[in-house]
Design a protein around this motif. Structure first.
Motif, short mmCIF file in Angstrom:
data_model
loop_
_atom_site.label_atom_id
_atom_site.label_comp_id
_atom_site.label_asym_id
_atom_site.label_seq_id
_atom_site.Cartn_x
_atom_site.Cartn_y
_atom_site.Cartn_z
N LYS A 111 58.40 80.25 32.99
CA LYS A 111 58.60 81.00 34.22
C LYS A 111 57.93 82.37 34.19
O LYS A 111 57.80 83.01 35.23
CB LYS A 111 60.10 81.16 34.49
CG LYS A 111 60.75 79.94 35.14
CD LYS A 111 60.35 79.81 36.60
CE LYS A 111 61.07 78.66 37.29
NZ LYS A 111 62.47 78.93 37.56
N GLY A 113 54.89 82.81 33.68
CA GLY A 113 53.51 82.61 34.08
C GLY A 113 52.56 82.35 32.94
O GLY A 113 51.35 82.25 33.16
N LYS A 114 53.05 82.23 31.72
CA LYS A 114 52.18 82.06 30.55
C LYS A 114 52.29 80.64 29.99
O LYS A 114 53.33 79.99 30.11
CB LYS A 114 52.52 83.09 29.47
CG LYS A 114 52.30 84.52 29.94
CD LYS A 114 52.74 85.53 28.87
CE LYS A 114 52.56 86.96 29.38
NZ LYS A 114 53.02 87.96 28.38
N GLU A 130 47.03 83.43 29.28
CA GLU A 130 47.42 84.20 30.45
C GLU A 130 46.41 84.00 31.57
O GLU A 130 45.23 83.84 31.32
CB GLU A 130 47.55 85.68 30.10
CG GLU A 130 48.59 85.96 29.03
CD GLU A 130 48.82 87.45 28.82
OE1 GLU A 130 48.63 88.21 29.80
OE2 GLU A 130 49.16 87.85 27.70
N HIS A 132 47.87 82.83 35.10
CA HIS A 132 48.71 82.58 36.27
C HIS A 132 49.55 83.82 36.60
O HIS A 132 49.95 84.55 35.69
CB HIS A 132 49.63 81.38 36.04
CG HIS A 132 48.94 80.05 36.14
ND1 HIS A 132 48.43 79.58 37.32
CD2 HIS A 132 48.68 79.11 35.20
CE1 HIS A 132 47.89 78.38 37.12
NE2 HIS A 132 48.02 78.07 35.83
N SER A 133 49.81 84.02 37.87
CA SER A 133 50.61 85.17 38.30
C SER A 133 52.04 84.79 38.61
O SER A 133 52.82 85.65 39.05
CB SER A 133 49.97 85.83 39.53
OG SER A 133 49.90 84.91 40.61
N ASN A 134 52.40 83.53 38.38
CA ASN A 134 53.78 83.09 38.62
C ASN A 134 54.06 81.92 37.67
O ASN A 134 53.23 81.55 36.86
CB ASN A 134 53.98 82.70 40.08
CG ASN A 134 55.40 82.96 40.55
OD1 ASN A 134 56.37 82.79 39.81
ND2 ASN A 134 55.56 83.40 41.80
N ALA A 135 55.25 81.36 37.79
CA ALA A 135 55.71 80.34 36.86
C ALA A 135 54.73 79.18 36.74
O ALA A 135 54.15 78.72 37.72
CB ALA A 135 57.07 79.82 37.31
N VAL A 136 54.59 78.68 35.50
CA VAL A 136 53.79 77.48 35.22
C VAL A 136 54.77 76.31 35.12
O VAL A 136 55.60 76.27 34.21
CB VAL A 136 52.98 77.63 33.93
CG1 VAL A 136 52.22 76.34 33.62
CG2 VAL A 136 52.02 78.80 34.03
N SER A 157 51.01 75.87 39.04
CA SER A 157 51.87 77.06 39.06
C SER A 157 52.44 77.33 40.44
O SER A 157 51.93 76.85 41.46
CB SER A 157 51.06 78.28 38.58
OG SER A 157 51.75 79.49 38.82
N ASP A 159 52.03 80.04 41.75
CA ASP A 159 51.11 80.97 42.39
C ASP A 159 50.12 80.29 43.33
O ASP A 159 49.22 80.93 43.88
CB ASP A 159 50.35 81.81 41.35
CG ASP A 159 49.43 80.98 40.45
OD1 ASP A 159 49.23 79.78 40.73
OD2 ASP A 159 48.92 81.54 39.46
#
Length: 847
Positions: A111, A113-114, A130, A132-136, A157, A159
């Motif tokens: 959650k 984003g990583k 790294e 994504h800017s939000n949850a994967v 994601s 995002d």
């Protein structure tokens, strides 16, 4: 080896494996060191668990293991540094590639984003990806047609993007080689077979976006991806897409090579089988029953006549659709004690694995020889029955006791004709409706709980009380409840809920859709476990007339502004030293000081075995969910902090800082204890007088203890809430410290205090909130603060400006009178982009 000769008509439980006790969100099958088959799971607590599975060739051992649970559990097999800061929402092993051309690894989506790459043999963390800017929330492999080329990883994601990663490079440094953008919110992914000329394929599905009172735009896209060679990037192209053929957001997608088909599941309670060439629907599988739950996960198991589609549902069930040659009848439904987040096939066995909110991984089989023992089956069925009973029973005795008494109903005035209110009468919960003409409450009947979702919330009866969990910054989950009555507009209810709890506006379509799926189209059942405001009353007899169903039109919504940084939700903590080495140093210092204090020494046992026992428990963080701490182990902290002087007690404050993060140590029954501990540390700090801004150890450790106490548990958090005035006194005294570690500790304590005030169900007076403003003013005025503590201080200021109700309005009014906005802009100008962003949000709040 189990064979098809012992196949039963339906799936049964084979194994039940408890992980770390947190809700289990995902799982994967992995071939570990020495080719031992492992089942890896990721939990809501951010922990990976490993279970050793029996040799598929040894049916005797499999059967025995099925009976006793088995599994060889190991929590965090790669060590403490593999714990994720947030829940693990996806996990994928390279073992599923069925090739020896790549190294053994597995990857997780979080959650935060990583993506984290783990060594498949040692389970140690290898790399963090790294981008994504939000949850994967979704992971898959895509294979090349050329066997000499390496597989790519694809991640989906929240995002709105899917990313392509090359993680099997010779230099062991993974890179992102492409981004598939333009999706409608959450993206799920599945790999497709490659085409000639080095063209790979992947399918992505999206959750959709809100349009008016519906969610639209959820789209299936089939992409081709070609490698541009040395440029480390790819060319992507959408070759087919299908939109809006589900009536709700798509939650998962998978591909089956045998049928060359794509399978998508949705909030609308259906699975669609699609052509892998153009994505068009070939067949729709409908979840059995009148109400269709949200389907969260889908997989395909078995082959030929035994092929089946398995889905995990939000309502706590798994459904199995037989799509093989022997296809017949309705889907089999297997109840679970909680939401089923994920389902995966167990290799090629035809069995499958479910990940459940109750913290258990379960394996289900059609092989009679692998069925669990009668004792295990009974325990599982009892847990399912108990969970369903909890949802279907009426109010508990404790809930009834909190209701207003029927004898005092004249003191409770209704707001509108037909409003429903629940009272307690003769130890029972009764529903009553307001008659505007007679200005009285008319008793309708007892609330009994026939509707499993019905209940009371804040003294008001609803047809549906639904749980909602909201992720908060810094990790953690805020557990809330929303009340909904049949006939109401779910978007209006969702908007009121967002406003009440100051949630991100982007949650609106997700919450509204959740309400619609859970509430269905069932009518109100007042007197039989519900109390919707749409029910009619026969006032002449005091009984209940026929229910009416109001079709409420869409209502324009007043959208409350939401911000990226404000208000603060959750807590920042100081967790350094929570290991054997760090704790050993603290214990050693305590023992040195114990030998030198003139009075109130710890006994030999307290200074020895008791402190050792406490340190051992605190050092094993991956067992915090199950370990306990006794009052005997906590007692030495009380002696040192309350009775030793500041020059000797600071190591005890440091140990308390660590102990307060243990959930058992900080449980609600120990609030009085923590009032003593926190109060003693604050008194010691304030006792320094003018020297508080010059000293380091006691001010720093006291502020860090305070910061951690909000996160630790209800006992420590409640104690901090009672001591807020003293906390602010101490923060003010230490705010101008010349030590940067003290400054960060002060800022964090103020930040967490503001977050606690904002989340509290008991409003704080504006005078207390203005004291937070005053401390931030001192921080800003001294000109000493580095960027991070200054940003935390500004977020604390913005949070108290957004306190709910009259308090927040009064604070904003006073802040404007003091020209706080000018101070914020001036300070933020010298502390970087984040400070400027927070400053802009504060100015928006004040405007």
């Amino acid at each position: 080896m189990a064979n098809n000769n012992d196949l039963t008509d339906e799936y049964v439980l084979s194994k039940q494996l408890l992980s770390d006790g947190e809700p289990t969100r995902c799982a994967t099958i992995h071939s570990g060191s020495d080719k031992i088959l492992e089942l890896l799971s990721g939990s809501q607590g951010g922990i990976i668990s490993k279970f050793i599975l029996p040799d598929s060739n040894d049916s005797q051992n499999q059967s025995a293991d099925a009976s006793n649970g088995g599994g060889g559990l190991e929590i965090q097999p790669g060590g403490a540094n593999t714990r994720h800061p947030h829940q693990i929402t996806a996990i994928l092993s390279s073992s599923s590639l069925n090739t020896n051309s790549v190294s053994s690894i597995y990857v997780t989506g979080c959650k935060d984003g990583k993506i984290r790459v783990m060594d498949g043999n040692t389970h140690e963390l290898k790399e963090v990806l790294e981008g994504h800017s939000n949850a994967v929330t979704s992971l898959t492999w895509i294979l090349p047609q050329n066997e000499s080329a390496k597989p790519w990883l694809v991640s989906g994601s929240w995002d709105g993007t899917a990313k392509i990663w090359d993680i099997f490079q010779n230099n062991n440094s993974s890179i992102c080689i492409g981004t598939l953008a333009g999706h409608e919110n959450t993206v799920s992914v599945a790999g497709l077979p490659a085409e000639p000329d080095s063209i790979r394929k992947v399918v992505t599905v999206s959750a959709g976006i809100a349009e008016g009172n519906s969610i639209r735009g959820h789209t299936v896209r089939i992409w081709t991806l070609s490698d541009n060679g040395a440029n480390n990037d790819i060319t992507s192209k959408i070759v087919a897409q299908v939109s809006n053929d589900h009536s709700g957001p798509m939650r998962d997608v998978c591909y089956d090579a045998d049928t060359h088909s794509i399978y998508t599941c949705s909030n609308d309670g259906t699975v669609k089988i699609r052509s892998a060439e153009d994505g068009k629907c070939i067949e729709t599988l409908v979840y059995p029953g009148y109400e269709q739950p949200m389907l969260l996960s889908v997989c395909v198991v078995g082959s030929g006549a035994t092929k089946a589609v398995v889905v995990g549902a939000e309502d706590g069930n798994v459904a199995i659709f037989n799509i093989g040659q022997q296809k017949q009848g309705e889907a089999q439904v297997i109840g679970h004690p909680g939401c089923v987040w994920n389902v995966i096939p167990l290799g090629s066995t035809g069995d499958f694995v479910s990940s459940c909110h109750d913290g258990n991984i379960r394996i289900f089989t059609r092989h009679a020889s692998l069925a669990a023992s009668p004792e295990v089956l009974k325990a599982f069925n009892d847990a399912v029955t108990e969970a369903k009973a909890v949802r279907s029973t009426g109010p508990s005795a404790e809930e009834i006791a909190k209701l207003p008494k029927w004898e005092m109903n004249a003191l409770t005035q209704g707001r509108s004709e037909g409003q429903v209110q629940v009272f307690q009468k003769d130890g029972k919960a009764i529903a009553a409706q307001w008659s505007a003409s007679s200005r009285t409450w008319i008793e309708v009947g007892e609330v009994t709980g026939t509707n499993e979702n019905a209940g009371t919330l804040n003294g008001k009866q609803y047809d549906h009380i639904l749980p909602i969990e909201v992720d908060v910054p810094g990790g953690g989950v805020q557990k809330l409840q929303i009340g909904y009555n049949n006939g109401e507009n779910p978007f209006v209810t969702a908007q009121e809920f967002i406003d009440e709890h100051m949630l991100d506006q982007n949650y609106l379509p997700q919450i509204a859709d959740y309400i619609r799926q859970r509430a269905g189209q069932s009518g109100p059942t007042i007197g039989m476990g519900a109390g919707g405001s749409t029910a009619a009353t026969n006032s002449s007899s005091g009984g209940m007339g026929a229910p009416s169903y109001a079709s409420e039109p869409a209502v324009p919504m007043d959208i409350t502004p939401t911000y990226d940084y404000l208000p603060m939700k959750g807590y920042k903590t100081f967790e350094t030293g929570i290991d054997k080495k760090g704790l050993s140093k603290v214990i050693q210092k305590i023992r040195e000081f114990n030998d030198s204090v003139s009075s109130n020494q710890l006994s030999t046992g307290e200074a020895g075995e008791t402190l050792d026992s406490l340190a051992n428990t605190l050092s094993v963080t991956n067992r915090y969910h199950s370990s306990t701490i006794s009052m005997a182990e906590l007692a030495p902290l009380h002696t040192m902090i309350r009775q030793w002087d500041a020059t000797h007690a600071f190591p005890a404050i440091d140990l308390a800082r660590i102990a307060v993060l243990h959930p058992d140590a900080a449980k609600s029954e120990r609030r009085a204890y923590w009032e003593e501990i926190l109060g003693g540390a604050l008194d010691m700090c304030l006792g320094l007088g003018d020297a508080a801004a010059k000293e380091v150890a006691v001010p720093m450790l006291t502020m860090r203890l305070i910061a951690n106490s909000y996160k630790g548990g209800p006992g420590s958090a409640g104690a901090a809430g009672i001591l807020i005035d003293k906390i602010l006194d101490c923060a003010e005294a230490c705010a101008t410290s010349g030590n940067k570690n003290v400054r960060l500790s002060v800022a964090t304590a103020i930040l967490n205090t503001s977050s606690y005030m904002h989340a509290s169900s008991t409003p704080f007076p504006s005078s207390v909130a203005m004291r937070v403003v005053d401390v931030v003013g001192t921080i800003a005025g001294c000109g000493k603060y580095e960027t991070e503590p200054m940003v935390r201080s500004l977020v604390a200021l913005g949070t108290v400006l957004l306190l709910p109700g009259g308090c927040g309005l009064e604070v904003k009014k006073l802040a404007k009178e003091r020209s706080i906005g000018s101070m914020v802009e001036r300070v933020a100008a010298g502390h970087g982009e984040m400070a400027s962003a927070v400053s802009k949000e504060i100015m928006s709040v004040l405007s």
